[in-house]
Design a protein around this motif. Structure first.
Motif, short mmCIF file in Angstrom:
data_model
loop_
_atom_site.label_atom_id
_atom_site.label_comp_id
_atom_site.label_asym_id
_atom_site.label_seq_id
_atom_site.Cartn_x
_atom_site.Cartn_y
_atom_site.Cartn_z
N PRO B 34 0.82 -1.21 0.00
CA PRO B 34 0.00 0.00 0.00
C PRO B 34 0.86 1.27 0.00
CG PRO B 34 -0.07 -1.10 2.14
CD PRO B 34 0.71 -1.97 1.23
N ASN B 35 0.30 2.33 -0.52
CA ASN B 35 1.02 3.60 -0.56
C ASN B 35 0.58 4.51 0.57
OD1 ASN B 35 2.83 3.62 -2.83
ND2 ASN B 35 1.00 3.41 -4.12
N VAL B 36 1.46 5.40 0.95
CA VAL B 36 1.11 6.44 1.92
C VAL B 36 1.64 7.77 1.39
CG1 VAL B 36 1.13 4.93 3.95
CG2 VAL B 36 3.25 6.04 3.24
N VAL B 37 1.19 8.84 1.99
CA VAL B 37 1.74 10.15 1.67
C VAL B 37 3.20 10.15 2.15
CG1 VAL B 37 1.59 12.62 2.18
CG2 VAL B 37 -0.51 11.27 1.95
N ASN B 38 4.13 10.61 1.31
CA ASN B 38 5.52 10.72 1.75
C ASN B 38 5.56 11.48 3.08
OD1 ASN B 38 8.41 10.70 1.53
ND2 ASN B 38 8.24 12.88 1.01
N PRO B 39 6.19 10.89 4.12
CA PRO B 39 6.09 11.48 5.46
C PRO B 39 6.39 12.99 5.53
CG PRO B 39 7.16 9.35 5.58
CD PRO B 39 6.92 9.62 4.12
N LEU B 40 7.45 13.43 4.87
CA LEU B 40 7.77 14.86 4.98
C LEU B 40 6.72 15.73 4.29
CD1 LEU B 40 11.64 15.18 4.60
CD2 LEU B 40 10.23 15.39 6.65
N ASP B 41 6.03 15.17 3.31
CA ASP B 41 4.99 15.95 2.63
C ASP B 41 3.82 16.22 3.58
OD1 ASP B 41 6.77 15.42 0.68
OD2 ASP B 41 5.42 14.27 -0.61
N ARG B 42 3.65 15.36 4.57
CA ARG B 42 2.62 15.63 5.58
C ARG B 42 3.02 16.82 6.44
NH1 ARG B 42 -0.10 10.23 7.51
NH2 ARG B 42 -0.88 11.71 9.04
N HIS B 43 4.32 16.91 6.70
CA HIS B 43 4.79 18.09 7.45
C HIS B 43 4.58 19.35 6.61
CE1 HIS B 43 6.85 15.93 10.82
NE2 HIS B 43 6.91 14.97 9.92
N ALA B 44 4.85 19.23 5.29
CA ALA B 44 4.64 20.38 4.40
C ALA B 44 3.17 20.79 4.42
CB ALA B 44 5.09 20.03 2.98
N LEU B 45 2.29 19.79 4.35
CA LEU B 45 0.85 20.09 4.35
C LEU B 45 0.43 20.70 5.69
CD1 LEU B 45 -2.01 20.04 3.30
CD2 LEU B 45 -2.10 17.57 3.71
N GLU B 46 0.93 20.14 6.78
CA GLU B 46 0.60 20.69 8.10
C GLU B 46 0.99 22.16 8.17
OE1 GLU B 46 -0.96 19.46 10.78
OE2 GLU B 46 -0.62 21.32 11.89
N GLU B 47 2.18 22.48 7.66
CA GLU B 47 2.63 23.87 7.72
C GLU B 47 1.71 24.76 6.88
OE1 GLU B 47 4.81 24.31 9.90
OE2 GLU B 47 5.19 26.46 9.65
N ALA B 48 1.32 24.25 5.71
CA ALA B 48 0.41 25.01 4.84
C ALA B 48 -0.91 25.27 5.56
CB ALA B 48 0.17 24.25 3.54
N LEU B 49 -1.42 24.26 6.25
CA LEU B 49 -2.71 24.42 6.95
C LEU B 49 -2.59 25.46 8.06
CD1 LEU B 49 -3.77 20.65 7.16
CD2 LEU B 49 -4.63 22.38 5.57
N ARG B 50 -1.44 25.43 8.75
CA ARG B 50 -1.25 26.41 9.83
C ARG B 50 -1.17 27.82 9.27
NH1 ARG B 50 2.84 23.47 14.19
NH2 ARG B 50 1.66 21.52 14.25
N ILE B 51 -0.50 27.98 8.11
CA ILE B 51 -0.40 29.31 7.50
C ILE B 51 -1.79 29.77 7.07
CG2 ILE B 51 0.53 30.60 5.53
CD1 ILE B 51 2.97 28.65 5.65
N ARG B 52 -2.58 28.84 6.50
CA ARG B 52 -3.94 29.21 6.10
C ARG B 52 -4.77 29.60 7.32
NH1 ARG B 52 -7.71 24.58 3.99
NH2 ARG B 52 -7.75 24.28 6.24
N GLU B 53 -4.60 28.86 8.43
CA GLU B 53 -5.37 29.19 9.63
C GLU B 53 -5.05 30.60 10.10
OE1 GLU B 53 -4.36 25.88 12.17
OE2 GLU B 53 -5.65 24.55 11.00
#
Ligand SMILES: Cc1cc2nc3c(=O)[nH]c(=O)nc-3n(C[C@H](O)[C@H](O)[C@@H](O)COP(=O)(O)OP(=O)(O)OC[C@H]3O[C@@H](n4cnc5c(N)ncnc54)[C@H](O)[C@@H]3O)c2cc1C
Ligand SMILES: Cc1cc2nc3c(=O)[nH]c(=O)nc-3n(C[C@H](O)[C@H](O)[C@H](O)COP(=O)(O)OP(=O)(O)OC[C@H]3O[C@@H](n4cnc5c(N)ncnc54)[C@H](O)[C@@H]3O)c2cc1C
Lengths: 380, 269
Positions: B34-53
């Protein structure tokens, strides 16, 4: 007939698996040692939606339904069965309120349960016998605008970690004389009794609730006087038994994983013992127990989501999967040879956990009574 | 703030013991993994969500991957991204990092104006760390790798903006001011990604995933895929891991000094 899980259900499973492996697995040892439930995880589980999975969104839940709930409990149980044991009773409390409470009661009590501010309790069993619900003694006497409760409940999950208790007590004679109440831990006369020291599912709290002239406002009657038996039965059939079955299903997942892992790693005669036919036969039995249990339990989730009555199916799923978990855990221990009885191998704990699931939520004998009633009704 | 997060689906590390190397083709055999989101890309997404918040705006997921990756993008949407674009075409198969960056840059140009692109610093399968820097080159914007903290943004009166970030170095960090639009490749120290919530899963079902092909991007097939990839894999092999044992027989204090020295000599600390 569609046996394929949806993208939503797969994603739920993935999310819960990740949470369980990251947040719960590191706490296992401490739970085994102390017998304490990690209450600090409640808030996070509330945020994710684990606690409010069958609570409607209007009352702070996510309302994903019964199959979703089963998948979640299974995944949590794969990592640490004590957690879904506690949560399944928590869900029972939310179900009792969603299904039988009036609007005001729902608005007051469901959101804190769904969010994880406290845990839920459903208290039926008494020292006089869990199977004989109609024989319970705890009394509720109406005096003015309050009921006065007196008696003792035992084997109550989450007792010492909960502020909101759904309690069945006697307002009249016989089975029809039972009523359900919402009792807050802070009500005068509501007390905690002893905490049990169990051999398995140690991280789930099991204890006593004591009522000494406990004052419960009349507004906290759940449904009407006399509804108690129906509420207790529907609650156990629709959430309690499928919930216990899911805990057992989680255990079976872990049993299979541990058994296969050990069988592949243990070398005898120059080969892994997984190449021995008799070991393979054990593995096949464990696999069968896991797969049959999953089919039975998921079916009950599906039936509940279609609003189909499932008394016998629910009893069957509960009885089969709990007994299967215990018998498969024993086989896994045998595959381990003497290592299986060492504390550092999880299989011995899985057996202890499985044994505790058997009476919880109603004994195997009582489940068989329900199934037999169904069998007898099929052929006239 | 309009933020694009680049996400690559990678094989789930929990199943890596089941992964093998094809003896002649020199590729990873990933069947059934099975595939998962590349772990560091989750950190990138988290940062993006925080900036949007904090600043408002929109978070878009951009991924080049086979069609079966839709569920991975759904997971990113469930974490909180607003929409996703999946670049999928047989012609893209076998792209090296240059071709991948080229394809991603063409998609970014079509997605429209943006303020930030966030990438993982590297993936757990390819592990090159090329894609972020190459993508910023193709787009003609600044790119910073090894970002371990975004301190904040300054918005000037003329409408321009700059970011202040910390780039991780071996012994500490470098503080960098850079003008937007900007590409940042993040390391895991930047944040702890949130869990997907069940309500997030429900919301994600109503969010859009746009699928684009080579022709949608007006990409010349000879520029991408195996044909457009100058990097050729010379060899791919499993390193042999061997345990070595050394017995130190000294008094505890001396022994610990000796062991410490041995660890240091191997460059492990
Ligand atoms: C074992 C292995 C070794 C490889 N070695 C090389 C090599 O030496 N040279 C080479 O040119 N190719 C190599 N490749 C191919 C390479 O994986 C892909 O060509 C390329 O698409 C991504 O490179 P990367 O995984 O190293 O990404 P990295 O450059 O490490 O990724 C950094 C970030 O870029 C973004 N990103 C990367 N790929 C995508 C994507 N497809 N969609 C969206 N965002 C993305 C993500 O945010 C990611 O975190 C290798 C592949 C494997 C499996
Ligand atoms: C971990 C755990 C958690 C629990 N959590 C809760 C909770 O949250 N709330 C709650 O109310 N209760 C809870 N219980 C209690 C549980 O539901 C009861 O223990 C169970 O119903 C059995 O009751 P008992 O122990 O009094 O056994 P008894 O009812 O005394 O039964 C003794 C034996 O007689 C058998 N028997 C009984 N009736 C019949 C019959 N008609 N025909 C044949 N055999 C029969 C039983 O199967 C059993 O073998 C929990 C129990 C456990 C172990």
């Amino acid at each position: 007939m569609d046996f394929k899980l949806s993208e939503r259900e797969e994603l739920l499973r993935k999310t819960v698996r990740e949470f369980a492996e990251r947040e719960i697995a590191p706490r296992m040892e401490a739970m085994e040692e102390t017998g304490e439930f990690p209450v600090d995880l409640l808030k996070k589980m509330g945020e994710i939606g684990i606690l409010g999975v069958i609570t409607p969104p209007e009352y702070g839940g996510v309302g994903l339904g019964n199959l979703a709930r089963i998948i979640i409990l299974e995944e949590l149980g794969r990592v640490c069965p004590a957690i879904p044991m506690a949560l399944q009773v928590h869900h029972m409390a939310t179900h009792a309120l969603s299904a039988f409470a009036n609007e005001e009661q729902k608005r007051k009590y469901l959101p804190p349960l769904a969010k994880g501010e406290t845990m839920g309790v459903v208290a039926v069993t008494e020292p006089s016998g869990g199977s004989d619900v109609a024989g319970m003694k705890t009394s509720a006497r109406l005096e003015g605008d309050r009921y006065i409760l007196n008696g003792r409940k035992c084997f109550i999950t989450n007792a010492h970690a909960s502020d909101i208790w759904v309690v069945i007590a006697r307002t009249g004679e016989g089975g029809k004389g039972l009523s359900a109440f919402i009792v807050e831990r802070g009500f005068p006369g509501a007390k905690l009794g002893r905490k049990e020291n169990k051999v398995g599912l140690r991280g789930a709290i099991t204890g006593e609730l004591v009522f000494q002239n406990c004052e419960v406002p009349k507004a906290n009657l759940l449904g009407h006087e006399g509804d108690g038996m129906n509420i207790a039965i529907r609650n156990i059939v629709e959430t309690g038994r499928p919930g216990m079955a899911s805990v057992a299903l989680g255990i079976l997942n872990a049993v299979l994983e541990q058994a296969v892992k050990f069988a592949n790693e243990r070398i005898l005669y120059g080969k892994p013992i997984s190449s021995l036919q008799m070991i393979q036969s054990h593995l096949a039995d464990i696999y069968a127990d896991l797969e049959i249990s999953r089919l039975l339990v998921y079916r009950v989730g599906w039936m509940r989501d279609q609003n189909i009555r499932c008394d016998a199916e629910s009893a069957l799923a509960k009885q089969f999967s709990c007994e299967a978990a215990a018998r498969s855990a024993r086989k896994a221990i045998e595959i381990h040879g003497s290592y299986g009885i060492l504390r550092e191998y999880p299989v011995q704990r899985l057996l202890r956990d499985a044994l505790v699931t058997i009476p919880a939520g109603g004994t195997a004998e009582v489940a068989r009574l329900v199934m037999a009633r169904q069998a007898l009704s099929l052929v006239k | 703030m309009r933020i694009i997060v680049c996400v690559k689906p990678v094989p789930d590390p929990r199943h890596w013991n089941r992964m093998s190397l094809h003896p002649t083709l020199k590729v990873l055999v990933r069947e059934g993994i099975p595939n998962v989101v590349n772990p560091l890309d989750r950190h990138a997404l988290e940062e993006a969500l925080r900036i949007r918040e904090r600043y408002g705006g929109e978070v878009m997921i951009l991924s080049m991957a086979p069609l079966f990756s839709l569920s991975i993008l759904r997971e990113a949407l469930a974490m909180g991204a607003d929409r996703a674009v999946l670049l999928s075409d047989k012609a893209f198969a076998g792209s090296d990092t240059l071709a991948t960056s080229h394809i991603l840059s063409e998609a970014v140009k079509r997605i429209g104006p943006f303020d930030l692109i966030l990438c993982g610093n590297q993936t757990i399968d390819g592990w090159t760390g090329h894609v972020g820097p190459q993508l910023s080159e193709f787009l003609g914007i600044e790119g910073i790798s090894f970002v371990k903290m975004i301190e904040g943004f300054h918005f000037e009166e003329d409408g321009t903006a700059k970011a202040i970030v910390r780039k991780k170095t071996e012994g500490g960090y470098v503080r960098i001011e850079a003008r937007l639009p900007l590409l940042l490749s993040v390391v895991k120290e930047i944040n702890t990604p949130r869990y997907v919530t069940f309500s997030g899963i429900l919301e994600a079902e109503r969010k859009e995933i746009q699928v684009m092909s080579a022709s949608d991007l007006r990409i010349d097939p000879s520029q991408v895929g195996l044909a457009g990839s100058p990097t050729k894999m010379a060899d791919l092999f499993m390193p042999e891991v061997k345990r070595r044992r050394e017995v130190v027989q000294e008094k505890p204090e001396m022994a610990s000094k000796l062991i410490f020295e041995k660890i240091r000599q191997r460059g492990l600390i």
